[in-house]
Structure formats: C-alpha cells, structure tokens
Scaffold this motif. Structure first.
Motif, PDB file in Angstrom:
ATOM      1  N   MET A 172       0.828  -1.206   0.000  1.00  0.00           N
ATOM      2  CA  MET A 172       0.000   0.000   0.000  1.00  0.00           C
ATOM      3  C   MET A 172       0.866   1.262   0.000  1.00  0.00           C
ATOM      4  O   MET A 172       0.593   2.228  -0.692  1.00  0.00           O
ATOM      5  N   GLU A 173       1.958   1.235   0.791  1.00  0.00           N
ATOM      6  CA  GLU A 173       2.842   2.400   0.861  1.00  0.00           C
ATOM      7  C   GLU A 173       3.474   2.676  -0.502  1.00  0.00           C
ATOM      8  O   GLU A 173       3.559   3.829  -0.933  1.00  0.00           O
ATOM      9  N   THR A 174       3.879   1.602  -1.193  1.00  0.00           N
ATOM     10  CA  THR A 174       4.474   1.760  -2.518  1.00  0.00           C
ATOM     11  C   THR A 174       3.463   2.359  -3.491  1.00  0.00           C
ATOM     12  O   THR A 174       3.784   3.259  -4.277  1.00  0.00           O
ATOM     13  N   GLN A 175       2.218   1.882  -3.416  1.00  0.00           N
ATOM     14  CA  GLN A 175       1.175   2.403  -4.293  1.00  0.00           C
ATOM     15  C   GLN A 175       0.873   3.864  -3.979  1.00  0.00           C
ATOM     16  O   GLN A 175       0.625   4.671  -4.887  1.00  0.00           O
ATOM     17  N   THR A 176       0.898   4.220  -2.691  1.00  0.00           N
ATOM     18  CA  THR A 176       0.645   5.604  -2.310  1.00  0.00           C
ATOM     19  C   THR A 176       1.748   6.513  -2.819  1.00  0.00           C
ATOM     20  O   THR A 176       1.486   7.620  -3.301  1.00  0.00           O
ATOM     21  N   ASN A 177       2.995   6.058  -2.730  1.00  0.00           N
ATOM     22  CA  ASN A 177       4.105   6.848  -3.264  1.00  0.00           C
ATOM     23  C   ASN A 177       3.968   7.036  -4.769  1.00  0.00           C
ATOM     24  O   ASN A 177       4.249   8.110  -5.310  1.00  0.00           O
ATOM     25  N   SER A 178       3.503   5.987  -5.443  1.00  0.00           N
ATOM     26  CA  SER A 178       3.264   6.083  -6.885  1.00  0.00           C
ATOM     27  C   SER A 178       2.155   7.084  -7.184  1.00  0.00           C
ATOM     28  O   SER A 178       2.242   7.866  -8.139  1.00  0.00           O
ATOM     29  N   LEU A 179       1.113   7.081  -6.344  1.00  0.00           N
ATOM     30  CA  LEU A 179       0.021   8.044  -6.499  1.00  0.00           C
ATOM     31  C   LEU A 179       0.545   9.470  -6.364  1.00  0.00           C
ATOM     32  O   LEU A 179       0.201  10.355  -7.164  1.00  0.00           O
ATOM     33  N   LYS A 180       1.390   9.714  -5.372  1.00  0.00           N
ATOM     34  CA  LYS A 180       1.951  11.050  -5.161  1.00  0.00           C
ATOM     35  C   LYS A 180       2.727  11.521  -6.381  1.00  0.00           C
ATOM     36  O   LYS A 180       2.703  12.709  -6.725  1.00  0.00           O
ATOM     37  N   MET A 181       3.416  10.597  -7.036  1.00  0.00           N
ATOM     38  CA  MET A 181       4.209  10.949  -8.216  1.00  0.00           C
ATOM     39  C   MET A 181       3.313  11.368  -9.382  1.00  0.00           C
ATOM     40  O   MET A 181       3.706  12.194 -10.211  1.00  0.00           O
ATOM     41  N   LYS A 182       2.100  10.814  -9.444  1.00  0.00           N
ATOM     42  CA  LYS A 182       1.212  11.068 -10.579  1.00  0.00           C
ATOM     43  C   LYS A 182       0.319  12.287 -10.398  1.00  0.00           C
ATOM     44  O   LYS A 182      -0.185  12.838 -11.378  1.00  0.00           O
ATOM     45  N   ILE A 183       0.092  12.684  -9.144  1.00  0.00           N
ATOM     46  CA  ILE A 183      -0.858  13.763  -8.848  1.00  0.00           C
ATOM     47  C   ILE A 183      -0.156  15.114  -8.891  1.00  0.00           C
ATOM     48  O   ILE A 183       0.874  15.327  -8.235  1.00  0.00           O
ATOM     49  N   SER A 184      -0.721  16.060  -9.653  1.00  0.00           N
ATOM     50  CA  SER A 184      -0.134  17.402  -9.712  1.00  0.00           C
ATOM     51  C   SER A 184      -0.573  18.268  -8.534  1.00  0.00           C
ATOM     52  O   SER A 184       0.035  19.301  -8.254  1.00  0.00           O
ATOM     53  N   GLY A 185      -1.631  17.823  -7.844  1.00  0.00           N
ATOM     54  CA  GLY A 185      -2.065  18.527  -6.636  1.00  0.00           C
ATOM     55  C   GLY A 185      -1.339  17.985  -5.414  1.00  0.00           C
ATOM     56  O   GLY A 185      -0.110  17.975  -5.366  1.00  0.00           O
ATOM     57  N   GLU A 186      -2.119  17.514  -4.423  1.00  0.00           N
ATOM     58  CA  GLU A 186      -1.513  16.991  -3.194  1.00  0.00           C
ATOM     59  C   GLU A 186      -2.157  15.659  -2.817  1.00  0.00           C
ATOM     60  O   GLU A 186      -3.357  15.461  -3.039  1.00  0.00           O
ATOM     61  N   VAL A 187      -1.347  14.795  -2.241  1.00  0.00           N
ATOM     62  CA  VAL A 187      -1.845  13.568  -1.620  1.00  0.00           C
ATOM     63  C   VAL A 187      -1.543  13.669  -0.133  1.00  0.00           C
ATOM     64  O   VAL A 187      -0.382  13.793   0.266  1.00  0.00           O
ATOM     65  N   ILE A 188      -2.568  13.651   0.687  1.00  0.00           N
ATOM     66  CA  ILE A 188      -2.419  13.912   2.119  1.00  0.00           C
ATOM     67  C   ILE A 188      -2.830  12.669   2.901  1.00  0.00           C
ATOM     68  O   ILE A 188      -3.928  12.124   2.701  1.00  0.00           O
ATOM     69  N   LEU A 189      -1.955  12.243   3.798  1.00  0.00           N
ATOM     70  CA  LEU A 189      -2.168  11.050   4.615  1.00  0.00           C
ATOM     71  C   LEU A 189      -2.306  11.438   6.082  1.00  0.00           C
ATOM     72  O   LEU A 189      -1.921  12.557   6.473  1.00  0.00           O
TER      73      LEU A 189
END
Length: 456
Positions: free
Chosen positions: A1-18
């Motif tokens: 899940m952490e790896t997927q979340t890091n991948s999500l952060k790389m793709k999003i031009s806005g913000e990913v907040i945990l």
C-alpha cells in the motif's frame, strides 16, 4: 500500500495527504464540525487528470470514495472513514463568456468566486444564499436561492458538465451529448461520477434591492398567514424567504434588539427599483416591523451577507421538507417551536415557485416541481456541548411539521436519513435514476452520498 501511495503522489499534480502529514487535520476539516471522519487518503486535485488518477487508485485498492467540492454537506458525505476523499477545492478555473451569457466553472469554486467573476459583466446565475458554498454539491442537488423565482433553480440553468465516470472515462454531457446522464445530474446528486466542471446560463443581474425585515416572534401567526397568501401573487422579480431566528449581536442590528426572538423576511428584488416601496409596503402594514434594513446592493454583497455569521467550524444539524401549502395546522406547529434554542439556530422557508414551476417534474431529476417552498430547520452552535439541544429542537420541530408537508426534501437539506427519504425526495423519477446509474455506475462505486442504488 505504501508503494502504491508513493506512486500516487508521483502522478498527482495537486496533493496527496495522509493521516501522518502535518496538514491532514486541516484537510479533513469540513464546514460542519459535528462530523468527525478519519479519511485514509485525501487527494487534492488540480486537474481532471488528477481526478482520473484518484478514481483508478481507489478502484485498484478497493477503497470507498467521497467527493468534496466546498465541504458544506450537512452529514459530511464529502469525507469517508478509511477511504479516499477526492478533494476538488484546488480546481478554481472560471471562464465567463459575456456574449453567450454563460460561465464555465471548475468544481472547486465557491459561489462567491463565481459571483465575483460574473458580476464584472453585470451577470449572475442561480445559486444558494451563502457565498462560501461550493458549486458542486449545490448544483447536483438541484440548487435554489435568491434568483429562483425569476430564473428557476440552479439545474434549470445548467447547460453542460464534464464528468469522470466510475470506469475512468472522462466525458462531456449536455442536452445533446449523453442526454440521459445530463438529465440525471440535474438534481440526482453525486451518484453518477465526479463532475469536474459545470457550464451555467447567465442572466442580467447587477444590483438588487435586498435585506432583512424582522417582526417580533409574537407576530408569527399573523405574518405567516399573510405571507403564504401574498407571495404566490407577486411577480417573479419578488423573492422573500420567511424565517424564525434570534437577532445577532452586531451590525447592522441596533443593540436594543440583540438577542430578540423574531420572525421575518429576507428580501431580494430584481425588478424596477422605483417599484420596491409598493412591493414592501404590505409587509409593513400586516404587522409593525421591529427592524428593517433593505437597500440597493451589488448581488455578491447579498450572497455573502451570512458568511461572517456562519463561519466554518460550527456544529450543525438540519432537517428539511418540501412544502406545497402552509396550512393553519402547520402554522400552529411553527408557533410551538419558533423560539430557537441557540442564537444561530433558525428555520427558513425558501420559495421554489415562479420560474421553477415552468419546468416539468420529469424534465430533470428534481421531482417536486409542485412545491412552493423548500423548508429547512437548522440547529447551529459553536459549542459541541449544545449538540443534543440543537438536535432535539430540529428533530422535534420537523416531526411536528412533517405530516403537513409534501413529502421528500431537497437532498442538500438532509442528514443521513435512510433510503425511504431519498426515494420520497425523487418520487417517480427515482426508478429512471436507478436505470441511469446502472449504465454509468453499475457497481455503485460512487455511493457515499444520498445514494441512488443501481437497478433495472
């Protein structure tokens, strides 16, 4: 899940907040502080591509999804426990076309931002009564406000929308493109996808004559009986919602009436200004006003009139109903509950007649075209310690009035009240909405809302 979340952060031009991030508490804060949800991932989207990416991430990880525009939703359905919140608040694009008299608005805008942009051209569209409300939730639920009697409800002025569907497609919808979906979006809530932009029809509205008029609460029976008969006879340029309240301490109210229990009207007049005195005079004659402050003002000033009185972070509990007729029996119940329990609690009867009645009940998902008013009873207070007090008052008031009302409610005035209430609000349009949802979201991926379950 952490790896997927890091991948999500790389793709999003806005913000990913945990949850462990420094800005998580602020990001999960919504307008109604009574709601407390621990969302697992908050994706603040800047572009349509971000929304597409967030939807696919949630599908891959089998996460529940909520959608947040302005965060004003009463039961807090813009957030979801342990799921993913698609936060559109960074999507702020506004394009006004003064020649076509339209405005295209990204879903993270508030109505105050839209009003400011369109006012420069002497134009406006139909929205609510607070400028801090987001365009998304209000529009998808139907939308009514100060301009409703003149120009209909918000969805009557919606001419197109861009939507990210549950399968990740991005499509445009209007009366000519994907017309079934366009029909459903006009009142059917967030059940069919993430609407990332809206196109609205605009109308010539620059300044209005507006403001509050209060009578002593002892005049409720007299004034409400007068109001129920008077307003339907008025031209569509005359808008006035009826209220019960307590006078706030502060300008423009004189100190001697601070804390007084009142009933009254909030005016918005879009007709010839030299005719307003003739319009308002009967309200002065039916009972002597305790206070009156009506004046010509820019439309955005009226729209922001309640912003300071009701800031983000208070405790809210509300109940609503559609009203066709205000009977003597209903007025007796209004009398019983009209003394509000806290200074910010109130009851409003919003007119939804006039131009709104020129659209058929099956032309959009909004079924209650024969309603004359949309009623809301709201218990409000800054202090959590008063939650039970405001809940008890709002529920008791609503339960007393409900037998006298039309059935169903404006979905933006509902808490989480169950499937029967949702179906009653859509009436005979509910089955058609189910069929459309089966086409566009057959697995009910977008269900954190006043949910319309897919069906045949």
């Amino acid at each position: 899940m952490e790896t997927q979340t890091n991948s999500l952060k790389m793709k999003i031009s806005g913000e990913v907040i945990l949850p462990q991030d420094f800005n998580y508490q602020e990001a999960r804060t919504i307008y109604n502080a009574m709601i407390e949800k621990q969302t697992a991932v908050i994706v603040k989207c800047k572009h349509v591509e971000d929304v597409f990416t967030a939807v696919n991430y949630a599908l891959l990880n089998k996460m529940e999804v909520s959608i947040k525009s302005g965060g004003h939703n009463g039961p807090g359905l813009s957030l979801v426990d342990d799921g993913l919140a698609i936060d559109l608040s960074l999507m702020k694009g506004i394009q006004v076309d003064p020649k076509k008299k339209t405005v295209t608005v990204e879903a993270g805008c508030t109505w105050g931002e839209v009003d400011k942009a369109t006012h420069e051209f002497g134009l406006a569209t139909v929205s609510g009564i607070m400028s801090t409300t987001g365009v998304g939730g209000l529009s998808l639920g139907g939308g009514h406000g100060y301009l409703t009697r003149k120009f209909g409800i918000t969805i009557d002025n919606l001419v197109g929308a861009e939507v990210v569907l549950a399968d990740g497609q991005v499509i445009h919808t209007s009366k000519d493109e994907n017309p079934g979906l366009f029909w459903a979006l006009r009142g059917g809530g967030g059940n069919f996808g993430v609407v990332t932009s809206f196109e609205y029809r605009l109308h010539p509205v620059k300044n209005v004559v507006a403001g509050p008029m209060f009578w002593p609460i002892e005049q409720l029976e007299t004034t409400l009986k007068w109001y129920r008969n008077w307003l339907p006879t008025m031209p569509d340029e005359v808008y006035a919602f009826y209220l019960v309240a307590e006078v706030a301490a502060g300008d423009p109210f004189p100190k001697e009436i601070h804390g007084k229990k009142v009933c009254g009207l909030l005016w918005c007049y879009t007709g010839p200004q030299d005719q307003f005195e003739r319009i308002i005079q009967p309200a002065r004659e039916v009972a002597k006003p305790l206070f009156e402050y009506t004046a010509e003002m820019p439309y955005p000033e009226l729209q922001s009139m309640f912003d300071d009185l009701y800031p983000k972070g208070y405790q809210w509990y509300w109940k609503g109903d559609f009203v066709r007729e205000i009977s003597d029996e209903a007025i007796e119940e209004h009398l019983r509950f009209s003394r509000v329990p806290t200074p910010l609690s109130t009851m409003h009867l919003y007119p939804v007649d006039g131009a709104a009645h020129q659209v058929g009940k099956n032309e959009t998902a909004w079924d209650k075209r024969d309603a004359r008013w949309s009623m809301v009873i709201v218990g409000v207070d800054p202090e959590p310690a008063n939650n039970e007090k405001i809940k008890t008052w709002a529920r008791s008031y609503w339960e007393a009035l409900h037998p006298h009302e039309l059935g169903g409610a404006y979905i933006n005035f509902m808490m989480e009240e169950g499937q029967d209430r949702i179906e009653a609000s859509y009436g005979e349009n509910y089955k058609r909405l189910q069929k459309i949802n089966t086409k566009y979201d057959p697995h009910n991926f977008f269900h954190v809302n006043q949910n319309i379950k897919p069906g045949k």
